[in-house]
Design a protein around this motif. Sequence first.
Motif, PDB file in Angstrom:
ATOM      1  N   CYS A 139      57.564   6.769  45.892  1.00 35.24           N
ATOM      2  CA  CYS A 139      55.867   6.659  45.104  1.00 35.24           C
ATOM      3  C   CYS A 139      54.834   5.574  44.348  1.00 35.24           C
ATOM      4  CB  CYS A 139      55.355   8.039  44.843  1.00 35.24           C
ATOM      5  SG  CYS A 139      55.398   9.598  45.117  1.00 35.24           S
ATOM      6  N   CYS A 140      55.802   4.418  43.459  1.00 30.97           N
ATOM      7  CA  CYS A 140      55.757   3.601  43.111  1.00 30.97           C
ATOM      8  C   CYS A 140      55.215   2.507  43.946  1.00 30.97           C
ATOM      9  CB  CYS A 140      56.819   3.593  41.575  1.00 30.97           C
ATOM     10  SG  CYS A 140      56.549   5.264  40.155  1.00 30.97           S
ATOM     11  N   ASN A 163      52.217   2.437  45.706  1.00 31.96           N
ATOM     12  CA  ASN A 163      51.336   2.054  45.320  1.00 31.96           C
ATOM     13  C   ASN A 163      50.790   1.008  44.433  1.00 31.96           C
ATOM     14  OD1 ASN A 163      49.874   4.617  43.461  1.00 31.96           O
ATOM     15  ND2 ASN A 163      50.846   5.655  44.109  1.00 31.96           N
ATOM     16  N   ARG A 198      49.999  -0.875  48.469  1.00 29.45           N
ATOM     17  CA  ARG A 198      48.776  -0.351  47.973  1.00 29.45           C
ATOM     18  C   ARG A 198      47.625  -1.130  47.643  1.00 29.45           C
ATOM     19  NH1 ARG A 198      44.960   2.398  45.661  1.00 29.45           N
ATOM     20  NH2 ARG A 198      46.660   3.194  44.554  1.00 29.45           N
ATOM     21  N   SER A 242      49.402   3.514  52.270  1.00 25.26           N
ATOM     22  CA  SER A 242      47.444   4.971  51.626  1.00 25.26           C
ATOM     23  C   SER A 242      48.064   5.857  52.567  1.00 25.26           C
ATOM     24  CB  SER A 242      46.413   4.454  51.529  1.00 25.26           C
ATOM     25  OG  SER A 242      45.860   2.983  51.214  1.00 25.26           O
ATOM     26  N   GLN A 272      51.967   6.319  50.672  1.00 23.40           N
ATOM     27  CA  GLN A 272      51.510   6.938  49.822  1.00 23.40           C
ATOM     28  C   GLN A 272      50.868   8.348  49.432  1.00 23.40           C
ATOM     29  OE1 GLN A 272      49.111   4.386  46.836  1.00 23.40           O
ATOM     30  NE2 GLN A 272      48.518   6.980  46.079  1.00 23.40           N
ATOM     31  N   GLU A 296      54.007  10.987  48.491  1.00 20.48           N
ATOM     32  CA  GLU A 296      53.356  12.039  46.724  1.00 20.48           C
ATOM     33  C   GLU A 296      53.083  13.381  46.857  1.00 20.48           C
ATOM     34  OE1 GLU A 296      50.673   8.149  44.820  1.00 20.48           O
ATOM     35  OE2 GLU A 296      49.554   9.685  45.662  1.00 20.48           O
ATOM     36  N   TRP A 317      56.386   7.525  37.686  1.00 18.33           N
ATOM     37  CA  TRP A 317      54.901   8.324  38.644  1.00 18.33           C
ATOM     38  C   TRP A 317      54.378   8.658  38.420  1.00 18.33           C
ATOM     39  CZ3 TRP A 317      53.316  12.914  41.181  1.00 18.33           C
ATOM     40  CH2 TRP A 317      52.059  11.828  41.901  1.00 18.33           C
ATOM     41  N   CYS A 326      50.260   8.214  37.198  1.00 22.91           N
ATOM     42  CA  CYS A 326      48.895   9.072  37.220  1.00 22.91           C
ATOM     43  C   CYS A 326      48.841  10.525  36.575  1.00 22.91           C
ATOM     44  CB  CYS A 326      49.064   8.610  38.803  1.00 22.91           C
ATOM     45  SG  CYS A 326      49.893   9.166  39.691  1.00 22.91           S
ATOM     46  N   THR A 334      41.959   8.842  43.982  1.00 24.63           N
ATOM     47  CA  THR A 334      42.106   7.233  45.192  1.00 24.63           C
ATOM     48  C   THR A 334      41.933   7.974  46.504  1.00 24.63           C
ATOM     49  OG1 THR A 334      44.202   6.499  44.039  1.00 24.63           O
ATOM     50  CG2 THR A 334      44.062   5.426  46.132  1.00 24.63           C
TER      51      THR A 334
END
Length: 664
Positions: free
Chosen positions: A247-248, A251, A254, A319, A322, A326, A479, A483, A497
């Motif tokens: 996930c990181c 990001n 992205r 994206s 992602q 996530e 992660w 967020c 996002t």
Amino acid sequence: MPNVPTSAKIDTDRRVLELLSQTFNNISAASTEIINLEAILNLPKGTEHFVADLHGEHEAFRHILKNASGNIKRKVTEIFGTSLRGQEIRELCTLIYYPEQKLEYIKAAEKNLDDFYNITLHQLVRVCQTVSSKYTRSKVRKALPREFAYIIEELLHESPSDDDKQAYFNRIIETIISTGQADSFIVAMCNVIQRLSIDQLHILGDIFDRGPGAHIIMDTLCNYGNFDIQWGNHDALWMGAAAGNDCCIANVLRLSLRYGNMATLEDGYGINLVPLATFAMETYGDDPCDTFGPHLDSDDTTHNEKTRRLIAQMHKAISIIQFKLEAAMIDRRPEWGMTDRKLLEYIDFDRKTFRRDGKEYAMKECNFPTVSPDAPYRLTPEEADLVAKLHHSFLVSDKLKKHVQCLFTHGCMYGVFNSNLLFHASLPINPDGSLKEVDLNGRLYKGRELMHRIGMLMRSAYNDDTPKQERDFAIDYYWYLWCGPDSPLFDKSRMATFERYFITDPETHREEKGCYYTLRDNEAVCDMILDEFGVEGEHRHIINGHVPVRINKGETPIRANGKLMVIDGGFAKAYHGTTGIAGYTLVFHSRGLQLVQHEPFTSAEEAIRNGTDIVSTIQLVELSQKRMRVRDTDKGRELLSQIDELSELLYAYRHGIIKERTKK
């Protein structure tokens, strides 16, 4: 004066004193060290510089290191203001900042080089004498380059006050020139001036993302002297990516694509973007990807139309991946309470709208070739293969590993330095101003303990001796730090996002900030936090970054009656329009606190060629009634403790409790 030791205290500290006696092996050695330490205590306090949110702007950052946030120019002006014209002062300052490059320009234009060398070397010695005056000879000696250490030390500590000394002084300068060492000596002197102008550098997080040179900033820091960093959310994101958190990684990619910044990924860390580019062209070849065009400077000439389109396709591809990754993380960690961030399932593919909680929203676009309405979060085989390749590329980057290790060596979630509490963004608190308890792997923590436990958890992700289950959680937690609602590095209701990319209604883009951001203007709340972290002193402060200060909208970096300062002034070019400036440096010297407000930096080349500098405005934050000495600092307290221990050792020697050692 040191405390008078007692026999009982000597008995308690016997083991420590035995160890100390190995270094200071007799009465003379211990006494000499006490005298040295007492002398240091009375020197002026060293100058600390605080900066935040550098966001990859390596040229501006390196320039403020070289000019000490304008301090070198101020000192040069104080010394030569009545004897040199403004242009000459600018030329001398530029030489100090960029000696190798500036010398090339000077040598090409200067007709009498020996005369230039003679004048310049004398000038540099005077500047170096000034900036080194608040340090011990020992500390100055450590800052000197080995090849010229003896000569520089002679020049710094010999004052040409009579004819004989003047002749000696001049002869050293003449010999440097006649032996062809002038260029090398000038470079060495300029570097010493730079190093001694900043005693301690504090970085309040967010080295990474947006600008093109985060890796260059990290290279600079890894070779720097005294610095510390309080990790920011963008730093944690890259640390998580380096630990293998997919996930990181998504990001990081992205954000890099959003700002057209492939230099840090490819040139800095050797991340292979070819698989992502290939997948994006194959999957989104007919998609205009208008929403995903890179945010570039208006004068950008490095990205042609074809490149911009490819970046947009790659941006959209990563994206979507992602959002899928996530969702899997959210399912794996239900205790984080983030199921509201699983949004692909609410797309109405027939109506091309987003439907949730009885409301329907128009979408900016609805082309999702890799999203199945029946299983929206399932990676396609091609996406899964791409994720594996990107994962591998991050894990094998030696440069990234080195930089993460540097972040661990010099960093933490918070720091306390000379009555200043430093952390990047936030501290979770309740609406009534009390500290908020936050769940961390099944246990509740708050305040200082929460920050400490998070820091330890982040380190455990990189420790081979961490049990697998705990290590897996630690890697995942990076992660959440990026967020998660209760993350001290984020502290918002959500990261919107998906909504910003795809939903037209701006109301869906809102991210509600945590209570800290509204209550930190309250002096009583700041005092409570300072007490929680054990920060003492008549003048104590909280210093944060993270939230850009909108000077052009009347915001101020100084809050809570001076108890709190927010020093994110927008180093990143992407923020210049938001803040109206280009960064802050908070300077804490022996006379007090000053806030240096920077205007945009053009380029190092412009500074070298034309002597231009960052234009800075100084705002006095706090002025001390008396000049602060080392005695008044954290270092002073350490030295006083050492003096107490040495005094005990002296007592033990004189009373025969510990025998003096004879050197062999």
